[in-house]
Design a protein around this motif. Structure first.
Motif, PDB file in Angstrom:
ATOM      1  N   LEU A  47       2.602 -11.921  12.343  1.00  0.00           N
ATOM      2  CA  LEU A  47       1.336 -11.103  11.954  1.00  0.00           C
ATOM      3  C   LEU A  47       0.243 -12.169  11.641  1.00  0.00           C
ATOM      4  CD1 LEU A  47      -0.310  -8.840  10.641  1.00  0.00           C
ATOM      5  CD2 LEU A  47       0.970  -9.103   8.623  1.00  0.00           C
ATOM      6  N   LEU A  48       0.419 -13.437  11.245  1.00  0.00           N
ATOM      7  CA  LEU A  48      -0.172 -14.690  10.700  1.00  0.00           C
ATOM      8  C   LEU A  48      -1.247 -14.914  12.069  1.00  0.00           C
ATOM      9  CD1 LEU A  48      -1.576 -16.775   9.188  1.00  0.00           C
ATOM     10  CD2 LEU A  48       0.356 -18.046   9.791  1.00  0.00           C
ATOM     11  N   GLU A  49      -0.351 -14.873  13.249  1.00  0.00           N
ATOM     12  CA  GLU A  49      -0.877 -15.492  14.434  1.00  0.00           C
ATOM     13  C   GLU A  49      -2.060 -14.434  14.970  1.00  0.00           C
ATOM     14  OE1 GLU A  49      -0.868 -18.286  15.688  1.00  0.00           O
ATOM     15  OE2 GLU A  49       0.525 -18.698  13.944  1.00  0.00           O
ATOM     16  N   ALA A  84       4.650 -11.166   1.345  1.00  0.00           N
ATOM     17  CA  ALA A  84       3.931 -12.410   1.883  1.00  0.00           C
ATOM     18  C   ALA A  84       2.523 -12.146   1.430  1.00  0.00           C
ATOM     19  CB  ALA A  84       4.260 -12.411   3.282  1.00  0.00           C
ATOM     20  N   SER A  85       1.631 -13.439   1.267  1.00  0.00           N
ATOM     21  CA  SER A  85       0.137 -13.164   1.306  1.00  0.00           C
ATOM     22  C   SER A  85      -0.148 -14.106   2.174  1.00  0.00           C
ATOM     23  CB  SER A  85      -0.041 -13.686  -0.334  1.00  0.00           C
ATOM     24  OG  SER A  85       0.265 -14.976  -0.868  1.00  0.00           O
ATOM     25  N   TYR A  98      -2.158  -9.128   1.511  1.00  0.00           N
ATOM     26  CA  TYR A  98      -0.804  -8.933   0.877  1.00  0.00           C
ATOM     27  C   TYR A  98       0.098  -8.152   1.771  1.00  0.00           C
ATOM     28  CZ  TYR A  98       3.159  -8.281  -2.469  1.00  0.00           C
ATOM     29  OH  TYR A  98       4.231  -8.048  -2.908  1.00  0.00           O
ATOM     30  N   LEU A  99       1.355  -8.299   2.021  1.00  0.00           N
ATOM     31  CA  LEU A  99       2.082  -7.239   2.675  1.00  0.00           C
ATOM     32  C   LEU A  99       3.541  -7.049   1.970  1.00  0.00           C
ATOM     33  CD1 LEU A  99       3.385  -5.590   5.022  1.00  0.00           C
ATOM     34  CD2 LEU A  99       3.641  -7.570   6.126  1.00  0.00           C
ATOM     35  N   HIS A 100       3.998  -5.878   1.810  1.00  0.00           N
ATOM     36  CA  HIS A 100       4.985  -5.686   0.814  1.00  0.00           C
ATOM     37  C   HIS A 100       6.061  -4.674   1.551  1.00  0.00           C
ATOM     38  CE1 HIS A 100       6.762  -5.433  -3.350  1.00  0.00           C
ATOM     39  NE2 HIS A 100       7.345  -4.105  -2.790  1.00  0.00           N
ATOM     40  N   ILE A 101       7.269  -5.203   1.830  1.00  0.00           N
ATOM     41  CA  ILE A 101       8.063  -4.297   2.572  1.00  0.00           C
ATOM     42  C   ILE A 101       9.388  -4.014   1.524  1.00  0.00           C
ATOM     43  CG2 ILE A 101       9.962  -4.702   4.511  1.00  0.00           C
ATOM     44  CD1 ILE A 101       6.945  -4.425   5.517  1.00  0.00           C
ATOM     45  N   GLN A 102       9.391  -2.688   1.339  1.00  0.00           N
ATOM     46  CA  GLN A 102      10.273  -2.414   0.427  1.00  0.00           C
ATOM     47  C   GLN A 102      10.795  -0.878   0.732  1.00  0.00           C
ATOM     48  OE1 GLN A 102       9.506  -2.816  -3.880  1.00  0.00           O
ATOM     49  NE2 GLN A 102      10.373  -0.690  -4.381  1.00  0.00           N
ATOM     50  N   VAL A 108       0.444  -2.475   2.148  1.00  0.00           N
ATOM     51  CA  VAL A 108      -0.523  -3.548   2.340  1.00  0.00           C
ATOM     52  C   VAL A 108      -1.698  -3.489   1.333  1.00  0.00           C
ATOM     53  CG1 VAL A 108       0.074  -4.211   4.718  1.00  0.00           C
ATOM     54  CG2 VAL A 108      -1.949  -2.434   4.289  1.00  0.00           C
ATOM     55  N   ALA A 109      -1.992  -4.615   0.718  1.00  0.00           N
ATOM     56  CA  ALA A 109      -3.305  -4.670   0.116  1.00  0.00           C
ATOM     57  C   ALA A 109      -4.245  -5.641   0.413  1.00  0.00           C
ATOM     58  CB  ALA A 109      -2.828  -5.048  -1.372  1.00  0.00           C
TER      59      ALA A 109
END
Length: 226
Positions: A47-49, A84-85, A98-102, A108-109
């Motif tokens: 995702l960063l890339e 991760a942020s 920000y990405l939150h996997i749960q 995402v925020a």
């Protein structure tokens, strides 16, 4: 082209961890944790890339699974999510992602989570003068379909020094300036989830550009950067 995915095994492990949130169970299952964590980290780095193609990202921070329980009534030792942020680079760029996997709670925020008091005051003074440019961005149909409404904590009436009857008080009383998009488990497990998250982050850019301009200028529009 195949993209990294969040697998059902990641969700299965996180669900098991939620049910068995203790050090004995975690120690026994740590080899599996490392495998699922590696899947998440691969996803975050991919995702960063993609994000680097439309923004300047200074840092990726992958949050640890261990909870800080020192000041919490909840003493369970582990989080049951991977998150991760992504920090934007340079003083001229503001805000973060920000990405939150749960399982049952992925999202995402993007935006400004806890601005310092100087930035908070500058934003509020801007909204006191005018919110037309902000509204032209966040009320756009394509933006609202992706991100919904501006979210974040706010004061009950009005910040000190601001008129509680001001026409823009709904914006002025905000303490945080964030947007949140929730995802179902099925959406997270979809093969194109990576592209969808990146698309969402790309769509927030006009908002970031406006806020960066506000936070790097004074009320006269003069630059505060050296």
């Amino acid at each position: 082209m195949l993209h990294p995915v969040i697998t059902k095994e990641v969700f299965q492990f996180l669900n098991q961890l939620k049910k068995n949130n203790n050090r004995e169970w975690f120690t026994e299952h740590k080899p599996e944790f490392k495998i699922r964590e590696a899947t998440a980290k691969t996803f975050f780095n991919s995702l960063l890339e993609l994000m680097k193609q439309h923004d300047e990202i200074e840092r990726l921070k992958v949050f640890r699974i261990y909870r800080d329980v020192r000041f919490s009534k909840d003493k369970t030792p582990y989080k049951y999510n991977f998150s991760a942020s992504f920090s934007r680079a340079g003083n001229e760029r503001r805000g973060g992602y920000y990405l939150h996997i749960q399982p049952g709670g992925s999202f995402v925020a993007a935006g400004f989570w806890n601005p310092n008091k100087e930035d908070l005051f500058r934003i509020r003074k801007e909204w006191e003068l005018d919110v037309d440019e902000l509204k032209s961005i966040i009320d756009k149909k394509s933006f609202k379909e992706t991100w919904g409404d501006l979210a974040g904590d706010e004061v009950k009436t009005a910040p000190k020094g601001f008129d509680k009857e001001h026409e823009n008080i709904d914006f002025i009383k905000k303490k945080q300036f964030i947007f949140v998009r929730n995802f179902t488990d099925a959406e997270v497990l979809d093969k194109d989830f990576l592209l969808e998250v990146n698309k969402s982050f790309k769509a927030i850019r006009p908002y970031f550009d406006l806020m960066s301009n506000i936070l790097t200028t004074n009320l006269n529009g003069e630059s505060l950067l050296d």
